[in-house]
Design a protein around this motif. Structure first.
Motif: not given
Length: 205
Positions: A106-119
């Protein structure tokens, strides 16, 4: 028409949307990062960040209000016991969205959402940037250092002047042998004339 309605419906009914965001928030709390589409991630960020802010005050009322949204005991426990300790000093902006491209189909724009302090990779770079100070070519010197530099420069100028004065007499001394050689040659000529004896005019007399 949807004038003034800023909420993203995400193609779902109100009940379905609330249940989906609750499940996504619980997954993000337990796993620290999830993969989803960009519109869902933006909606989830507005949903979960107020809950994380509320977790900073660990009391019964806050836990009940968060449980009202998540409806998951393990998620609430993880949020208040562990995550709240890590994000205690952060005044907001607890999540980060990293775009990963487009989904095939479907050509949907994908992403990763994460907690900042755990990267760890991002937090290490942030620590380096904070500790790094701005460096300039000019260095601040104290009055004592400036006086020492001025004294050294004055000593150098005095030494240079002394060398120039010593060089001038040497040059004159190098010129004197030539003059002495010239006078010596003149004296030698006079002695030769004396050794030659009387001239013809003197003999005629």
């Amino acid at each position: 028409m949807r004038h003034g309605k800023k909420i993203a419906k995400l193609g779902r009914t109100s009940a379905h949307r609330k249940a989906m965001l609750s499940n996504m928030a619980t997954s993000l709390i337990l796993h620290k990062r999830i993969k989803t589409t960009v519109p869902k991630a933006k909606a989830l960020r507005k949903y979960i960040e107020p809950l994380i802010t509320r977790s900073k005050t660990d009391d019964t009322h806050s836990r009940r209000m968060v449980f009202r949204k998540l409806k998951h005991k393990e998620g609430v426990k993880e949020l208040f016991d562990n995550i709240a300790q890590v994000i205690a000093d952060r005044p907001g902006g607890y999540t980060r969205i990293l775009r990963t491209g487009f989904r095939q189909g479907d050509n949907a724009e994908m992403c990763i959402i994460e907690l900042v302090d755990y990267n760890e990779s991002y937090t290490q770079n942030e620590g380096k940037k904070k500790s790094k100070r701005k460096r300039t070519r000019r260095t601040k010197k104290s009055s004592a250092e400036r006086a020492a530099v001025a004294a050294e420069s004055s000593e150098e100028t005095v030494a240079a002047e002394g060398e120039a004065e010593t060089a001038a007499p040497e040059a004159t001394a190098s010129d004197t042998p030539q003059s002495e050689a010239g006078t010596a040659a003149g004296d030698a000529g006079e002695t030769k004339k004396e050794d030659a004896g009387p001239s013809e005019e003197e003999k005629a007399e």
